[in-house]
Scaffold this active site. Sequence first.
Site, PDB file in Angstrom:
ATOM      1  N   ALA A   1       0.837  -1.208   0.000  1.00 37.43           N
ATOM      2  CA  ALA A   1       0.000   0.000   0.000  1.00 37.43           C
ATOM      3  C   ALA A   1       0.869   1.255   0.000  1.00 37.43           C
ATOM      4  O   ALA A   1       0.599   2.215  -0.719  1.00 37.43           O
ATOM      5  CB  ALA A   1      -0.919  -0.006   1.214  1.00 37.43           C
TER       6      ALA A   1
ATOM      7  N   ASP B   1       2.340   1.633  -3.381  1.00 33.31           N
ATOM      8  CA  ASP B   1       1.309   2.195  -4.259  1.00 33.31           C
ATOM      9  C   ASP B   1       1.209   3.702  -4.100  1.00 33.31           C
ATOM     10  O   ASP B   1       1.051   4.436  -5.063  1.00 33.31           O
ATOM     11  CB  ASP B   1      -0.061   1.603  -3.915  1.00 33.31           C
ATOM     12  CG  ASP B   1      -0.316   0.334  -4.697  1.00 33.31           C
ATOM     13  OD1 ASP B   1       0.613  -0.108  -5.394  1.00 33.31           O
ATOM     14  OD2 ASP B   1      -1.429  -0.194  -4.595  1.00 33.31           O
TER      15      ASP B   1
ATOM     16  N   GLU C   1       1.244  -4.396 -44.693  1.00 35.62           N
ATOM     17  CA  GLU C   1       0.429  -5.082 -43.687  1.00 35.62           C
ATOM     18  C   GLU C   1       0.286  -4.172 -42.468  1.00 35.62           C
ATOM     19  O   GLU C   1       0.972  -3.157 -42.368  1.00 35.62           O
ATOM     20  CB  GLU C   1       1.057  -6.429 -43.307  1.00 35.62           C
ATOM     21  CG  GLU C   1       2.410  -6.332 -42.627  1.00 35.62           C
ATOM     22  CD  GLU C   1       3.039  -7.706 -42.394  1.00 35.62           C
ATOM     23  OE1 GLU C   1       2.311  -8.620 -41.975  1.00 35.62           O
ATOM     24  OE2 GLU C   1       4.251  -7.848 -42.640  1.00 35.62           O
TER      25      GLU C   1
ATOM     26  N   LYS D   1       0.508  -2.334 -38.850  1.00 35.04           N
ATOM     27  CA  LYS D   1       1.514  -2.171 -37.805  1.00 35.04           C
ATOM     28  C   LYS D   1       0.811  -2.468 -36.484  1.00 35.04           C
ATOM     29  O   LYS D   1      -0.074  -1.726 -36.065  1.00 35.04           O
ATOM     30  CB  LYS D   1       2.069  -0.750 -37.816  1.00 35.04           C
ATOM     31  CG  LYS D   1       3.150  -0.546 -36.778  1.00 35.04           C
ATOM     32  CD  LYS D   1       3.827   0.802 -36.937  1.00 35.04           C
ATOM     33  CE  LYS D   1       4.988   0.967 -35.976  1.00 35.04           C
ATOM     34  NZ  LYS D   1       4.847   0.295 -34.692  1.00 35.04           N
TER      35      LYS D   1
ATOM     36  N   ASP E   1       0.071  -2.937 -32.548  1.00 32.43           N
ATOM     37  CA  ASP E   1       0.434  -2.170 -31.361  1.00 32.43           C
ATOM     38  C   ASP E   1       0.713  -3.149 -30.226  1.00 32.43           C
ATOM     39  O   ASP E   1      -0.082  -3.318 -29.317  1.00 32.43           O
ATOM     40  CB  ASP E   1      -0.717  -1.228 -30.999  1.00 32.43           C
ATOM     41  CG  ASP E   1      -0.251  -0.114 -30.089  1.00 32.43           C
ATOM     42  OD1 ASP E   1       0.968   0.009 -29.885  1.00 32.43           O
ATOM     43  OD2 ASP E   1      -1.102   0.624 -29.578  1.00 32.43           O
TER      44      ASP E   1
ATOM     45  N   ARG F   1      12.408  -7.612 -27.812  1.00 33.76           N
ATOM     46  CA  ARG F   1      13.307  -6.787 -28.609  1.00 33.76           C
ATOM     47  C   ARG F   1      14.382  -6.135 -27.737  1.00 33.76           C
ATOM     48  O   ARG F   1      15.527  -6.018 -28.141  1.00 33.76           O
ATOM     49  CB  ARG F   1      12.500  -5.704 -29.329  1.00 33.76           C
ATOM     50  CG  ARG F   1      13.360  -4.761 -30.131  1.00 33.76           C
ATOM     51  CD  ARG F   1      12.511  -3.786 -30.924  1.00 33.76           C
ATOM     52  NE  ARG F   1      13.370  -2.893 -31.672  1.00 33.76           N
ATOM     53  CZ  ARG F   1      13.882  -1.771 -31.183  1.00 33.76           C
ATOM     54  NH1 ARG F   1      13.597  -1.415 -29.952  1.00 33.76           N
ATOM     55  NH2 ARG F   1      14.664  -1.017 -31.911  1.00 33.76           N
TER      56      ARG F   1
ATOM     57  N   GLU G   1       5.031 -10.041 -33.262  1.00 34.15           N
ATOM     58  CA  GLU G   1       4.528  -9.157 -32.230  1.00 34.15           C
ATOM     59  C   GLU G   1       3.557  -9.908 -31.325  1.00 34.15           C
ATOM     60  O   GLU G   1       2.707 -10.640 -31.814  1.00 34.15           O
ATOM     61  CB  GLU G   1       3.788  -8.009 -32.930  1.00 34.15           C
ATOM     62  CG  GLU G   1       3.679  -6.785 -32.115  1.00 34.15           C
ATOM     63  CD  GLU G   1       4.525  -5.649 -32.684  1.00 34.15           C
ATOM     64  OE1 GLU G   1       5.474  -5.916 -33.459  1.00 34.15           O
ATOM     65  OE2 GLU G   1       4.229  -4.514 -32.338  1.00 34.15           O
TER      66      GLU G   1
ATOM     67  N   TYR H   1       5.736 -11.952 -38.746  1.00 33.45           N
ATOM     68  CA  TYR H   1       5.810 -11.308 -40.060  1.00 33.45           C
ATOM     69  C   TYR H   1       7.208 -11.274 -40.683  1.00 33.45           C
ATOM     70  O   TYR H   1       7.373 -10.746 -41.772  1.00 33.45           O
ATOM     71  CB  TYR H   1       5.257  -9.884 -39.996  1.00 33.45           C
ATOM     72  CG  TYR H   1       5.695  -9.084 -38.780  1.00 33.45           C
ATOM     73  CD1 TYR H   1       7.022  -8.728 -38.602  1.00 33.45           C
ATOM     74  CD2 TYR H   1       4.763  -8.688 -37.817  1.00 33.45           C
ATOM     75  CE1 TYR H   1       7.417  -7.996 -37.492  1.00 33.45           C
ATOM     76  CE2 TYR H   1       5.150  -7.951 -36.706  1.00 33.45           C
ATOM     77  CZ  TYR H   1       6.475  -7.610 -36.546  1.00 33.45           C
ATOM     78  OH  TYR H   1       6.864  -6.893 -35.451  1.00 33.45           O
TER      79      TYR H   1
ATOM     80  N   LYS I   1       7.094  -2.675 -46.847  1.00 31.57           N
ATOM     81  CA  LYS I   1       8.440  -3.175 -47.141  1.00 31.57           C
ATOM     82  C   LYS I   1       8.572  -3.334 -48.651  1.00 31.57           C
ATOM     83  O   LYS I   1       7.623  -3.776 -49.307  1.00 31.57           O
ATOM     84  CB  LYS I   1       8.664  -4.556 -46.503  1.00 31.57           C
ATOM     85  CG  LYS I   1       8.710  -4.551 -44.991  1.00 31.57           C
ATOM     86  CD  LYS I   1       8.685  -5.982 -44.466  1.00 31.57           C
ATOM     87  CE  LYS I   1       8.478  -6.006 -42.967  1.00 31.57           C
ATOM     88  NZ  LYS I   1       7.941  -7.284 -42.493  1.00 31.57           N
TER      89      LYS I   1
ATOM     90  N   LYS J   1       2.373   5.896 -39.872  1.00 32.77           N
ATOM     91  CA  LYS J   1       1.585   5.897 -38.632  1.00 32.77           C
ATOM     92  C   LYS J   1       0.305   6.709 -38.773  1.00 32.77           C
ATOM     93  O   LYS J   1       0.275   7.731 -39.453  1.00 32.77           O
ATOM     94  CB  LYS J   1       2.424   6.499 -37.499  1.00 32.77           C
ATOM     95  CG  LYS J   1       3.775   5.810 -37.302  1.00 32.77           C
ATOM     96  CD  LYS J   1       3.742   4.854 -36.158  1.00 32.77           C
ATOM     97  CE  LYS J   1       4.074   5.572 -34.873  1.00 32.77           C
ATOM     98  NZ  LYS J   1       4.357   4.667 -33.788  1.00 32.77           N
TER      99      LYS J   1
ATOM    100  N   CYS K   1     -14.728  17.487   0.590  1.00 33.66           N
ATOM    101  CA  CYS K   1     -14.745  16.206  -0.122  1.00 33.66           C
ATOM    102  C   CYS K   1     -16.172  15.910  -0.583  1.00 33.66           C
ATOM    103  O   CYS K   1     -17.098  15.967   0.220  1.00 33.66           O
ATOM    104  CB  CYS K   1     -14.257  15.095   0.806  1.00 33.66           C
ATOM    105  SG  CYS K   1     -14.512  13.452   0.126  1.00 33.66           S
TER     106      CYS K   1
ATOM    107  N   CYS L   1     -17.586  12.782   1.561  1.00 34.70           N
ATOM    108  CA  CYS L   1     -17.820  12.765   3.009  1.00 34.70           C
ATOM    109  C   CYS L   1     -17.831  14.158   3.627  1.00 34.70           C
ATOM    110  O   CYS L   1     -17.934  14.294   4.840  1.00 34.70           O
ATOM    111  CB  CYS L   1     -16.777  11.890   3.704  1.00 34.70           C
ATOM    112  SG  CYS L   1     -15.137  12.640   3.732  1.00 34.70           S
TER     113      CYS L   1
ATOM    114  N   CYS M   1      -8.497  14.014   0.412  1.00 31.20           N
ATOM    115  CA  CYS M   1      -9.442  13.970   1.515  1.00 31.20           C
ATOM    116  C   CYS M   1      -8.727  13.234   2.644  1.00 31.20           C
ATOM    117  O   CYS M   1      -8.345  12.083   2.487  1.00 31.20           O
ATOM    118  CB  CYS M   1     -10.710  13.227   1.116  1.00 31.20           C
ATOM    119  SG  CYS M   1     -11.726  12.819   2.545  1.00 31.20           S
TER     120      CYS M   1
ATOM    121  N   CYS N   1     -14.127   7.940   4.977  1.00 35.75           N
ATOM    122  CA  CYS N   1     -14.634   8.406   3.682  1.00 35.75           C
ATOM    123  C   CYS N   1     -14.944   7.180   2.814  1.00 35.75           C
ATOM    124  O   CYS N   1     -14.061   6.367   2.565  1.00 35.75           O
ATOM    125  CB  CYS N   1     -13.562   9.280   3.037  1.00 35.75           C
ATOM    126  SG  CYS N   1     -13.986   9.911   1.417  1.00 35.75           S
TER     127      CYS N   1
HETATM  128 ZN    ZN Z   1     -13.847  12.147   1.823  1.00 36.03          ZN
END
Ligand code: ZN
Length: 616
Positions: free
Chosen positions: A36, A39, A115, A117, A119, A138, A174, A226, A298, A322, A416, A419, A434, A440
Amino acid sequence: MPSHPDFARRHAELVAEIRRHDRLYYEQSAPEISDADYDRLMRELEALEKAHPELVSPDSPTQRVAGQAREDLAKVEHRVPMVSIQNSMNPQETRAWHKFVADELGHDDFELFCEPKYDGLSCELVYEQGALKVASTRGDGYVGEDVTPNIRTLKSVPPKLSGLFPPRLEVRGEVYINKEDFAGLNRQLEEAGQKTFVNPRNTASGALRQLDPQVTAKRPLSAVWYAIVEADQLGLKTQAEVARALAEFGFVTSEALLRKAKIRVEVVRGADALVDLFENYKRHRHGLPFEIDGMVVKVNDLALQRQLGMRSRSPRFMLAAKFPPEEKETLCERIELQVGRTGAVTPVAILKPVKVGGVTVTHASLHNKDEIARLDIREGDSVVVQRAGDVIPQVLRVLKEKRPVFARPFEMPRLCPACKTELVHYEDEVVVRCPNALGCPPQSIYSLTHFTSRLAMNIEGLGEKRVELLLNAGLIRDCADIYEKLTLDNLAALERMGEKSAQALLDNINASREPRLSRFIYALGIRNVGESTASLIAVLVGTAEGFLKVTPEQLQQADGIGPVIAQSVMDFLAQERNVAMVRRLLAQVRPRAVESKPAADLKFAGMTFVFTGALE
Ligand SMILES: [Zn+2]
């Protein structure tokens, strides 16, 4: 836009701190802070980078997916480097490339193999005697990461080649994730109360680069292949033949993926045909079940490819045309505040629904008040929304000439929205928070799960899902309720909870009533107070009563407690409702007193304390 030096400094601090915790976690398996707290650091960094995109560097911890440990994956050197492809951002650049190739070859009567590209994440497979030997990412083009066991979990990668094949074969392609699979995965994560993924590409990358192939196996990854390295030396003549050979070996190719699509693999001649085909790709890209971000072109003839060779780090025979980022105009109907699980309050533009990049966009985060000021966005404004590559849409700019006469600048509310607690703005952060972490509602799941977690009160059987169940059933609203309100009757009456598991949960709750003082302090979820800090504080104050009366001077006597942490503790204790919560808890649980140490011994005492904790 230059960064304010304070933001740049804080950014550098956060990056260094997160890297240090990464090393502790992944390399030494000895984390100093809870997930936590980790995070919290990441979220602050994300917020800072959203407000100051110029601070983002490719090696920032935000640019990778949590849970991947790249340092731990073995390295694989590519026999032939996986070079980068030259990009073109518009038809003019595409035509310029075509002219350049024609000039080099002395004529413009050459074929172009086109062909999509994809993602995704580029990978290389090496087969020996028809069997998959090594799979790698890669990486930097020269050295990638070994992902062989992970790749083996993909259905679209044949473990053995079929048909006639050469003794050694190097294939490139890919790994990606289908749009529907991506949405389904995020739905699952959301239901499990876990953090969702931002976009399909990062998801595929994170899923493939796991130490544990079991994790990869659980992700719905696809792959398309490819290229064959040095295909001309295997006797192949054209790119089209390469694609056919790949299909015969048993690989999924573009041809197979596009069988029912309006986009096709095509061989064309001339710049006009090339640009026409690109426009067709652009028009129909959203009809595909996966994301593509352009068209790869190509020179079809492999002998001509070799003749054209390389320019600096990119091959001359190849171009990635692109798609431009998509922009749409819509209306910002109002600006709302959303409270995150950690109390960060984010302003969000509620938009008149508009289709951008094949997805209906209804809202866009405005991140913080600095960003609102930069955009000068107001309720009622017409805005331009962009969705570039990423799935998350953003407000690009405000069309001020269309602003209604009565539109007023947005002011961040003081309270807030969830709350009604007064919001706070800590000096070291961009976001507004908050501070009512314990009461809350949007923050409750998070603070309650932290409270019950293994390193805090350690209440087994009260993880995120259970906490959510109890919250939704109205049985608990804060952590004191866990001890005050839960009974065998009201627990057993819950769905999916028999009398037996209700009793087991009550037993676990009762078993947590005499925690170590350090765990109790840590469980309160005070900002900047991780486990080791909580241990230091426990030794300083001795008892829970002592904790309620602690002074900043007293806190700063300990090595490892600086003014920032001391201030966080004082902020927490200054809130009456927090003290009331601690008192309610103390009526239910009795934290074990710690032998108080004089300040001079504190460093040593803190270490001893942590050490005994580890032996338990
Ligand atoms: Zn709150």
